[in-house]
Structure formats: C-alpha cells, structure tokens
Motif scaffolding. Structure first.
Motif, PDB file in Angstrom:
ATOM      1  N   PHE A 281      14.522   0.879  -1.902  1.00 13.91           N
ATOM      2  CA  PHE A 281      13.658   1.455  -1.254  1.00 13.91           C
ATOM      3  C   PHE A 281      12.388   0.540  -1.168  1.00 13.91           C
ATOM      4  N   LEU A 282      11.953   0.390  -2.356  1.00  8.80           N
ATOM      5  CA  LEU A 282      10.620  -0.416  -2.653  1.00  8.80           C
ATOM      6  C   LEU A 282      10.926  -1.835  -2.323  1.00  8.80           C
TER       7      LEU A 282
ATOM      8  N   ALA B 149      -3.931  10.717  -7.449  1.00  6.43           N
ATOM      9  CA  ALA B 149      -5.011   9.525  -7.611  1.00  6.43           C
ATOM     10  C   ALA B 149      -4.520   8.146  -7.400  1.00  6.43           C
ATOM     11  N   ALA B 150      -3.112   8.056  -8.065  1.00  4.00           N
ATOM     12  CA  ALA B 150      -2.362   6.849  -7.901  1.00  4.00           C
ATOM     13  C   ALA B 150      -1.965   6.427  -6.448  1.00  4.00           C
ATOM     14  N   PHE B 151      -1.686   7.580  -5.613  1.00  2.00           N
ATOM     15  CA  PHE B 151      -1.392   7.205  -4.277  1.00  2.00           C
ATOM     16  C   PHE B 151      -2.631   6.951  -3.480  1.00  2.00           C
ATOM     17  N   PHE B 152      -3.882   7.395  -3.781  1.00  2.00           N
ATOM     18  CA  PHE B 152      -5.208   6.650  -2.931  1.00  2.00           C
ATOM     19  C   PHE B 152      -5.322   5.589  -3.433  1.00  2.00           C
ATOM     20  N   LEU B 153      -5.137   5.262  -4.894  1.00  3.51           N
ATOM     21  CA  LEU B 153      -5.584   3.800  -5.320  1.00  3.51           C
ATOM     22  C   LEU B 153      -4.908   2.692  -4.843  1.00  3.51           C
ATOM     23  N   VAL B 154      -3.547   2.925  -4.608  1.00  2.00           N
ATOM     24  CA  VAL B 154      -2.717   1.892  -4.325  1.00  2.00           C
ATOM     25  C   VAL B 154      -3.066   1.474  -2.850  1.00  2.00           C
ATOM     26  N   LYS B 155      -3.423   2.553  -2.327  1.00  2.00           N
ATOM     27  CA  LYS B 155      -3.739   2.006  -0.662  1.00  2.00           C
ATOM     28  C   LYS B 155      -4.677   0.653  -0.243  1.00  2.00           C
ATOM     29  N   GLY B 156      -4.187  -0.184   0.508  1.00  2.00           N
ATOM     30  CA  GLY B 156      -4.776  -1.502   0.710  1.00  2.00           C
ATOM     31  C   GLY B 156      -4.710  -2.556  -0.242  1.00  2.00           C
ATOM     32  N   THR B 157      -3.600  -2.450  -1.104  1.00  2.00           N
ATOM     33  CA  THR B 157      -3.360  -3.398  -2.206  1.00  2.00           C
ATOM     34  C   THR B 157      -1.965  -4.165  -1.977  1.00  2.00           C
ATOM     35  N   VAL B 158      -0.987  -3.942  -2.671  1.00  2.00           N
ATOM     36  CA  VAL B 158       0.513  -4.448  -2.619  1.00  2.00           C
ATOM     37  C   VAL B 158       1.610  -3.360  -2.447  1.00  2.00           C
ATOM     38  N   GLU B 159       1.230  -2.311  -1.774  1.00  2.00           N
ATOM     39  CA  GLU B 159       1.912  -1.404  -1.573  1.00  2.00           C
ATOM     40  C   GLU B 159       3.085  -1.724  -0.569  1.00  2.00           C
ATOM     41  N   GLN B 160       2.997  -2.877   0.199  1.00  2.00           N
ATOM     42  CA  GLN B 160       4.164  -3.006   1.268  1.00  2.00           C
ATOM     43  C   GLN B 160       4.594  -4.590   0.456  1.00  2.00           C
ATOM     44  N   PRO B 161       5.953  -4.601   0.353  1.00  2.00           N
ATOM     45  CA  PRO B 161       6.446  -5.882  -0.042  1.00  2.00           C
ATOM     46  C   PRO B 161       6.096  -7.133   0.925  1.00  2.00           C
ATOM     47  N   ASP B 162       5.744  -8.430   0.178  1.00  2.00           N
ATOM     48  CA  ASP B 162       5.197  -9.624   1.151  1.00  2.00           C
ATOM     49  C   ASP B 162       6.327 -10.417   1.046  1.00  2.00           C
ATOM     50  N   PHE B 163       7.571 -10.154   0.845  1.00  2.00           N
ATOM     51  CA  PHE B 163       8.652 -11.185   0.769  1.00  2.00           C
ATOM     52  C   PHE B 163       9.988 -10.489   0.747  1.00  2.00           C
ATOM     53  N   ARG B 164      10.831 -11.271   1.275  1.00  2.00           N
ATOM     54  CA  ARG B 164      12.273 -10.560   1.060  1.00  2.00           C
ATOM     55  C   ARG B 164      13.219 -11.974   0.871  1.00  2.00           C
ATOM     56  N   GLY B 165      12.917 -12.261  -0.341  1.00  2.00           N
ATOM     57  CA  GLY B 165      13.607 -13.609  -0.915  1.00  2.00           C
ATOM     58  C   GLY B 165      12.845 -14.716  -0.920  1.00  2.00           C
ATOM     59  N   LYS B 166      11.788 -14.891  -0.154  1.00  2.00           N
ATOM     60  CA  LYS B 166      11.131 -16.103   0.131  1.00  2.00           C
ATOM     61  C   LYS B 166       9.525 -15.745  -0.279  1.00  2.00           C
TER      62      LYS B 166
ATOM     63  N   LYS C 281       4.951   5.510  -0.093  1.00  2.00           N
ATOM     64  CA  LYS C 281       5.898   6.505   0.416  1.00  2.00           C
ATOM     65  C   LYS C 281       6.791   7.080  -0.853  1.00  2.00           C
ATOM     66  N   VAL C 282       7.027   6.043  -1.703  1.00  2.00           N
ATOM     67  CA  VAL C 282       7.785   6.669  -2.919  1.00  2.00           C
ATOM     68  C   VAL C 282       6.605   7.479  -3.839  1.00  2.00           C
ATOM     69  N   ILE C 283       5.360   7.170  -3.946  1.00  2.00           N
ATOM     70  CA  ILE C 283       4.691   7.591  -4.867  1.00  2.00           C
ATOM     71  C   ILE C 283       4.160   9.177  -4.276  1.00  2.00           C
ATOM     72  N   ALA C 284       4.204   9.198  -3.042  1.00  2.00           N
ATOM     73  CA  ALA C 284       4.034  10.653  -2.139  1.00  2.00           C
ATOM     74  C   ALA C 284       4.939  11.562  -2.390  1.00  2.00           C
ATOM     75  N   ALA C 285       6.358  11.165  -2.542  1.00  2.00           N
ATOM     76  CA  ALA C 285       7.476  11.937  -2.701  1.00  2.00           C
ATOM     77  C   ALA C 285       7.284  12.487  -4.327  1.00  2.00           C
ATOM     78  N   GLY C 286       6.820  11.637  -5.028  1.00  2.00           N
ATOM     79  CA  GLY C 286       6.952  11.993  -6.543  1.00  2.00           C
ATOM     80  C   GLY C 286       5.788  13.014  -6.734  1.00  2.00           C
ATOM     81  N   TRP C 287       4.609  12.686  -6.206  1.00  2.00           N
ATOM     82  CA  TRP C 287       3.431  13.586  -6.100  1.00  2.00           C
ATOM     83  C   TRP C 287       3.872  14.963  -5.974  1.00  2.00           C
ATOM     84  N   ALA C 288       4.544  15.263  -4.919  1.00  2.00           N
ATOM     85  CA  ALA C 288       4.827  16.595  -4.244  1.00  2.00           C
ATOM     86  C   ALA C 288       5.929  17.220  -5.201  1.00  2.00           C
ATOM     87  N   VAL C 289       6.950  16.589  -5.383  1.00  2.00           N
ATOM     88  CA  VAL C 289       7.987  17.203  -6.084  1.00  2.00           C
ATOM     89  C   VAL C 289       7.938  17.391  -7.511  1.00  2.00           C
TER      90      VAL C 289
END
Length: 404
Positions: A66-67, A178-195, A74-82
């Motif tokens: 998924f990552l 706190a981790a969920f909010f700190l990651v916002k706007g950094t590299v939480e979204q992948p920036d490549f798919r093999g390239k 989204k992964v961090i949020a799931a871990g936060w709640a569960v």
C-alpha cells in the motif's frame, strides 16, 4: 527536500518507533504480574504476543504494498485508531483468552503502521544518509524503554497491571496522532513508481529489483530466515526483567539495569546508523552481532561487573533488527520497490519474535532457568552473522533482474 520537512519526518519517525516499542519492549514488565493474576504460565501469557506477531506477519507486506502506491498518512491513521483501542482493551482483560482476541487486532497495526511506514518515509526523504537517519529514528524504541522502565514497575506495583496498559493506550494515542499530523505536507505520497520524477536524474531507473524478481532468488529466502532467527534471539529483551529476578536482583536493581540497557540502546542505534554510513555495511553488521553474542554470555555471570558489561554490549547488539535489517534490505535489493520489499522482509522479524517469545518462556518453564537459552543463543547469532555477511558481500547478483 528542505531541512524543516526532513526534521518533521524524523520526529514523526521517532514517535512511530516509540509506539512500536510499546508493543515489543514493555511486555517484559507484564509477564510476572499478569501470569500470576490470571493463573496462567509465562508461556501462555507470551503466546498473546505471538498471536499479534503472526497477524503482523501477514499485515506488514500488505502495508508495504500500500505504501508503494498510496498515501502513508492513511496507514498511520489506521494504526493510530486500532492501536489505541487495543491497548485500552488489554487493561480490561480478565482471562488470557481475551488477551489473544485483542492481540489479533494489535497485529494488524503492530509493525506495518509503525516501523515499516517509518522506514519507507526515511528512505524517501533521507536517501543520502539513510543509515544515520534510521539510527536516529529507531532510537524511539530505546526512548520508550527508558521512560517505561522508570514508570511501569512503580505503577504496576502500586496500582496493578491494568492501569499500566491503559497508560500505554494513552501514550499510543498521543504518539501516533502527533506523527499523523507531522507527516502532512512532506513525503507521505510516493513520488515514483520505479523511476525518478524529479532532480537531475529525472526519468532514470532506480537501482534495484522488483519484489517479483526478489521472490525468484534463493538469497531472498535465506535472508528472510536469518532475519527471523535474529528476531528469535533479540526478543530476549522481553524476558530480561524476569531473568534479573532469577539472578536475585531486587525490583529497584532490575529497574536500574533496564534503564541502563535502554539508554545504551538509544545511543547504540544512533552509533550503528553512523557506522553503517561511514564504516561499511558488512563490518557494522559483524561488529553488532558479535557484541550481542558476547553480551549474552557476560550476562550469565550475574556479578555486577559482568552484568553491566553484558547490558552495554547487548544494548548495542539489540539494534540489529530495527536499524540494520531495513538498511540491509535496501543494501542487498536496492530502492526500486523498497516499500514492498521491506514490508515482506519485515514479516521475518514478526515470525521470529512470534516463535521466540514463547520459546524463551518455555525454557524457563521446563528448566526453571533462562541460563540454557543464554548459553546457546550466542552461537546461533555468530552463525547468523556469517550467513548475512555472505549475502551482503554478493549483493550485486541480487540487484540484477531475473532473465526469463
């Protein structure tokens, strides 16, 4: 990426690994009080951790995949709640079977939403000094151990083990939130798919092989087995408080020893990450594994001189599964599909700790002592170091795609 966003990622990573430590590094404080309270053996109690690890074994590669393609928050949020709900549930358990049921849910977030997600974020943001960054972030488990060593024994002694689990639920909620909010706007979204998608090397192939190619190589499975074996060895951390009791140490003395162990673990992880970047991957691994093996043998001596020397060496050696293994995975197989590869390889750690935790307890239940395990495990660790070092020395053969 600018320095401020990197610092946010590093701080978020430390908090996520602190949460990971709540699952793995504090169970030792609960073994004796919970097993005596519920009237079960230590092996039966530690089995709840095994249930969690088995579920984590299956969940971690799913999180890794998924990552590879989706938003890490989204992964961090799931871990936060569960995780918050599960730790709160532990405080309400009145039978060992209820621990097993709660552990099923903890396993879903135990590793994939903490250590796997943290390593993926570091790999994206700190490619130039991933060793040092990994060592710094993975010190979160040591910070967890130090703080919990000072708080949990006293809390359990005065209030019982139920409030101690509730405290862990609160700490998990705060750290992962706190981790969920700190990651916002950094590299939480992948920036490549093999390239590569930016910079001077835009469009260039990222070094490494795909998960599909890795699964076609025998070295992948040998490395997986080695990671699992090391997980079995290092999970001794959960039994050290009980072993100190066996050696005749008081609760206060045991707390002091565990606090020292945790401080060394924090420093050791940072030092190991720096060594990996500057001293070399293979040499760092061998030094780390030998320290763990020698530390275990010294611990058996029981005398304070041997005991504290062993704790110092083991504190450095314990950094293997948290600092070295994600770095070794990248070192051997490359960056191309690192999230998926590390998600898969992290299964080995869950498998090893799931088997190792009750095995250490079983040694005590059968022999009345942890000494046989402390005598035998260092031999296994030395052999494991030789095999992993051999694979790392031939890493070039594992980075070439399989030709069909």
């Amino acid at each position: 990426m600018d320095g401020f966003r990197k610092k946010k990622i590093l701080l978020a990573g430390v908090l996520m690994i602190f949460s990971y430590g709540l699952v793995n590094n504090t169970i030792g404080f609960f073994v004796t009080p919970v097993s005596e309270s519920l009237g079960c053996s230590r092996t039966a109690f530690n089995l709840y951790y095994s249930v969690s690890c088995i579920v984590s074994l299956l969940a971690a590669p799913v999180c890794g995949r998924f990552l590879q393609q989706q938003n890490a928050r989204k992964v961090i949020a799931a871990g936060w709640a569960v995780g918050t709900v599960t730790f709160a549930a532990f405080s309400l358990c009145t039978r060992i079977e209820l621990f097993y049921a709660a552990a099923l849910f903890l396993g879903l977030v135990q590793q994939g939403t903490t250590s796997v997600a943290a390593m993926v974020l570091i790999q994206r943001a700190c490619a130039d000094n991933s060793g040092s960054a990994t060592g710094l972030v993975m010190s979160g488990t040591g910070i967890c151990s130090v703080s919990m060593s000072l708080v949990l024994p006293m809390l359990i002694e005065r209030r019982g083990w139920q409030p101690a689990y509730f405290l862990e639920a609160v700490l998990w909620f705060l750290a992962m939130g706190a981790a969920f909010f700190l990651v916002k706007g950094t590299v939480e979204q992948p920036d490549f798919r093999g390239k590569q998608t930016g910079g001077a090397e835009k469009g260039a192939e990222i070094q490494g092989i795909s998960l599909k190619d890795a699964l076609c190589r025998s070295g992948f499975y040998v490395l997986f087995l080695c990671f699992a074996v090391q997980g079995m060895c290092t999970i001794v951390i959960q039994h050290i408080p009980s072993f100190l009791t066996e050696l005749g140490k008081s609760a206060a003395e045991a707390g002091t020893v565990m606090a020292l162990f945790s401080v060394i673990l924090i420093v050791g992880k940072i030092v190991l990450g720096i060594l990996f970047d500057h001293f070399g991957a293979v040499k760092s691994l061998i030094l780390n594994f030998l320290s763990l093996a020698l530390g275990m043998w010294l611990l058996i001596g029981g005398h304070n001189g041997f005991l504290y020397s062993g704790v110092v060496l083991m504190g450095f050696g314990m950094a293997s599964i948290t600092v070295l293994f994600p770095l070794v995975t990248e070192y051997v197989f490359g960056k191309r599909e690192y999230p998926s590869l590390w998600g898969m390889m992290s299964m080995a750690i869950s498998c090893g700790t799931a088997c190792g935790s009750p095995l250490w307890g079983m040694v005590y239940d059968l022999s009345g002592s942890y000494r046989p395990a402390f005598l035998f495990m260092p031999v296994v660790i030395v052999a494991n170091a030789a095999v992993i070092a051999g694979i790392m020395s031939h890493r070039g053969t594992y980075k070439r795609p399989v030709v069909s």
